[in-house]
Design a protein around this motif. Structure first.
Motif, short mmCIF file in Angstrom:
data_model
loop_
_atom_site.label_atom_id
_atom_site.label_comp_id
_atom_site.label_asym_id
_atom_site.label_seq_id
_atom_site.Cartn_x
_atom_site.Cartn_y
_atom_site.Cartn_z
N CYS A 585 0.82 -1.22 0.00
CA CYS A 585 0.00 0.00 0.00
C CYS A 585 0.85 1.27 0.00
N CYS A 627 -3.67 -1.84 5.61
CA CYS A 627 -3.38 -1.93 4.14
C CYS A 627 -4.34 -2.98 3.59
N THR A 630 -6.82 -4.35 -1.75
CA THR A 630 -6.82 -3.58 -3.00
C THR A 630 -5.51 -2.86 -3.21
N LYS A 632 -4.63 -0.40 -1.23
CA LYS A 632 -4.89 0.94 -0.75
C LYS A 632 -5.08 0.89 0.77
N TRP A 633 -4.66 2.03 1.45
CA TRP A 633 -4.93 2.13 2.88
C TRP A 633 -6.40 2.40 3.10
N ASP A 634 -6.91 2.04 4.24
CA ASP A 634 -8.33 2.18 4.58
C ASP A 634 -8.60 3.63 4.98
#
Length: 743
Positions: A585, A627, A630, A632-634
């Protein structure tokens, strides 16, 4: 018994104008025609009545024909409408029912050798079968000139005992005026009394000259031999009598002539000749195809003879001839047309045509019907005198025989129903051969030969290229016709499951596919796992099938293919299997006035810890986010921080800060609203409702939610701010900001 009553007729004196012949300007030449009952009767007769010597001919269609006579007064000539027995044939007008003929009459001096005058007369017969108002027959008559112009012996009647005597012309008229003595006349007597059933019979007649000299012309009822033939008498009919015709004459040098006759009345009657007329043997009449049957009496007056038709002819009419008072047999009213056999009958497979006619003696020509040949009978049969065709000799034919069916090109024929005309032979190709031309059936033709032009033509059966087997391929190196073989091998990636390595071309024209080589695909088994990837073979695990690969959760493709194949070797194409690596991420993103640190790492499942920036306090969100898979970070749960509420004495400074930092261009008018709830629906799909505020009748969008929060504070705390900073020099700026915001 006949009773005779002798009576005397006084002399009748008539004057003769001259002893020399006078110019012939008043002769009687009367030409007529009796056309018969109708056209079908075909019984026309030409007639001439004359008082002079003539020679007459008719110009017939079939040549000139002469008239015949028995008394030189009445001339006749039977005629026909069609060609028949050499009779005079009338001429038919084209396209009509009219028949005509020209009659030529030559006449001149009495008993002369040279006839110096000619009269031409055309007579016409018209027939019609339409039933309209038209004439059944017509004739052009060359009648006598008016009698008043004729020179004749004048005889008056004596008014005594109701008896009279006169001289008449050939047309039965009393002669008046002067006449030429080279004309024919007759003496006519009649009884006008009241007695019934009596006859008038002359006994004797004398011619008397001017000086009383007598000459007997009738003696004992018979002629004198000069004026009248000795066998001739006067003919009695009922209460009248008539003498034979005679030429006017004179006695010695007398210019006048007188007749006196003695006659008797006889009861009940005395019909016939005063000389007991004998007609003599019956002579042949101009009537074709008749013969005498029998006669009654001795050929005397009123004796009869009957006639019959010759064999082969049908009788119509009355076949009786009567001995007349004039000594002439009457012409029997009989016709003997040939019997009609009708249309030629059909023979045994033969047909007849009677082109010359279907009557007696005519012949019919026979030929075999198409496809038949003679076996018996004659090509010609006659119409017999029975009125039937000679069927005993009719042509007999039988169908022509074509013999055994010939061999075709690699084909064989069988004529199970026979080998004669119209029969058919069934043809089949020989074993291992197939049709290329011709017919399966050929006919025995009317020529007596088989229809070889359409005979079945066959060639060896060709199975064609060997068919593809189930994953196998055949090769026919020796050929593809009947009995040839094809060698089979499995296709690449397949192995034998069943069937033969070699099959034959069958007689049916097909390869022996029942024994064709059957191969099955090589099986690679379940797809092997990749490096952090797994495969699924949904379509199968055999040769050419594929397996679809995906990275395990939290991993992304690093190299290799998303799909690999089952190879011909029976193994999956692991050289191209999917290789995955863990998701990263990256560095934690900054929050809203917050900062994160990923001390354990930045890959899938790792976490980042967040704290508010200095001077800010937590408003919402989590202090730790993960992380995600996807990569991406949440950020949906990222820490959101805000400034703490300032003390009252610092609020004015804050308002001044907002006033100085607010971008006045953020005022965007969408529509007039009254509340924040009505403002939110105006946002687009990419907007967030929390970025809008209802200000001064507009929906105002803010790019930064912190600014929106500050503006909301200003709107809520304006009045206290004014009170706190009324003495401040920047208070006007705050007021101006509020005024702007409120519109």
């Amino acid at each position: 018994m006949v009773q005779l009553l002798p009576l005397l007729l006084l002399a009748i004196v008539v004057e003769i104008e001259s002893f020399s012949l006078v110019k012939d300007t008043s002769s009687i030449i009367d030409v007529t025609v009796d056309c018969g009952a109708n056209e079908a009767a075909n019984s026309a007769v030409l007639n001439i009545l004359t008082d002079v010597d003539i020679s007459a001919i008719a110009k017939c269609k079939n040549g000139e024909k002469s008239f015949i006579t028995t008394d030189s007064v009445h001339y006749t000539l039977p005629a026909t409408l069609t060609t028949r027995d050499n009779l005079c044939e009338l001429n038919q007008k084209d396209g009509s029912d009219n028949f005509d003929i020209e009659v030529e009459v030559h006449y001149g001096e009495l008993d002369g050798l040279i006839l110096t005058r000619t009269k031409l007369v055309t007579v016409v017969c018209t027939y019609s079968d339409h039933g309209k108002d038209d004439s059944g027959q017509h004739s052009i008559r060359d009648g006598p000139q008016a009698y008043i112009e004729k020179q004749s012996i004048v005889g008056g009647s004596v008014p005594k005992a109701e008896l009279s005597l006169s001289i008449q012309t050939v047309d039965d008229q009393d002669a008046v005026g002067s006449i030429s003595f080279d004309r024919r006349y007759s003496l006519f007597g009649s009884y006008t009394g009241a007695q019934q059933n009596v006859g008038l019979k002359p006994v004797s007649c004398d011619a008397i000259s001017d000086d009383g000299e007598r000459y007997a012309v009738l003696v004992a009822g018979c002629g004198d031999g000069f004026i009248f033939d000795r066998t001739d008498g006067f003919v009695t009919t009922g209460k009248t009598f008539r003498s034979p015709y005679f030429f006017a004459f004179h006695l010695a040098h007398s210019g006048n002539l007188a007749f006196d006759c003695n006659v008797t009345l006889c009861t009940p009657s005395c019909e016939g000749s005063s000389c007991e007329t004998v007609c003599g043997p019956v002579t042949s009449f101009v009537i074709p195809n008749i013969q005498l049957e029998q006669c009654t009496g001795n050929n005397k007056y009123q004796d009869t003879c009957s006639f019959i038709c010759n064999d082969g002819y049908d009788k119509s009419g009355v076949a009786i001839s009567t001995c007349g008072a004039d000594g002439i047999w009457t012409v029997p009213d009989i016709a003997c047309p040939p019997k009609d056999c009708g249309s030629p009958p059909t023979g045994t497979a033969s047909t007849g045509t009677a082109s010359s006619g279907t009557t007696y003696t005519q012949e019919a020509d026979y030929t075999c019907n198409t496809g038949y040949t003679v076996t018996a009978g004659k090509a010609k049969i006659a119409c017999l005198d029975t009125g039937t065709w000679d069927v005993d000799n009719i042509l007999v034919c039988e169908p022509k025989d074509c013999g055994s069916p010939p061999t075709g090109t690699a084909s064989t024929g069988i004529a199970s129903s026979g080998t004669t005309y119209t029969q058919e032979a069934d043809y089949t190709c020989n074993t291992g051969y197939t049709v290329v031309a011709g017919k399966a059936k050929i006919e025995c033709l009317d020529t007596g030969t088989w229809d070889v032009d359409n005979i079945l033509v066959c060639e060896p059966i060709n199975c064609g290229d060997p068919p593809t087997g189930p994953a196998s391929t055949g090769t026919a190196s020796s050929g593809t016709t009947y009995t040839d073989t094809a060698d089979y091998i499995c296709n690449e990636g397949f192995v034998r499951q069943s069937g033969n390595l070699q099959i034959s071309c069958l007689v049916t024209g097909n390869w022996d596919i029942a024994n064709i080589l059957v191969c099955e695909a090589i099986n690679c088994g379940d797809p092997p796992p990749g490096l952090e990837s797994s495969g699924t073979a949904s379509s199968g695990t055999t040769y050419t099938d594929t397996a679809d690969y995906i990275c395990n959760e939290g991993f992304v493709r690093q190299s290799g293919n998303l799909q690999i194949s089952c190879l011909v070797t029976g193994n999956w194409d692991i050289a191209n299997i999917l290789v995955c690596e863990v998701v990263n991420c990256g560095d934690p993103p900054p929050g809203l006035e917050s900062t994160g640190t990923a001390s354990s790492g930045t890959t899938y499942t790792d976490t980042a810890d967040y704290i508010c920036n200095e001077g800010f306090v937590r408003q919402s969100g989590n202090l730790q986010i993960s992380c995600l898979v996807t990569g991406k970070w949440d950020i949906a749960n990222i820490l959101v921080c805000e400034l703490p509420p300032p003390p009252p004495d610092q609020q004015c400074n804050l308002l001044m800060y907002v006033s100085n930092s607010l971008d006045l261009d953020t005022k965007i008018a969408f529509s007039t609203v009254d509340s924040e709830e009505e403002c939110a629906p105006l946002c687009t799909d990419t907007c967030t409702a929390s970025l809008y505020l209802p200000i001064g009748g507009y929906c105002v969008r803010f790019e930064d939610p912190i600014i929106r929060s500050i503006v909301l504070t200003v709107l809520e705390n304006f009045e206290p701010c004014i009170d706190a900073c009324v003495a401040e020099p920047d208070c006007k700026a705050v007021y101006n900001t509020y005024t702007y915001l409120m519109g």
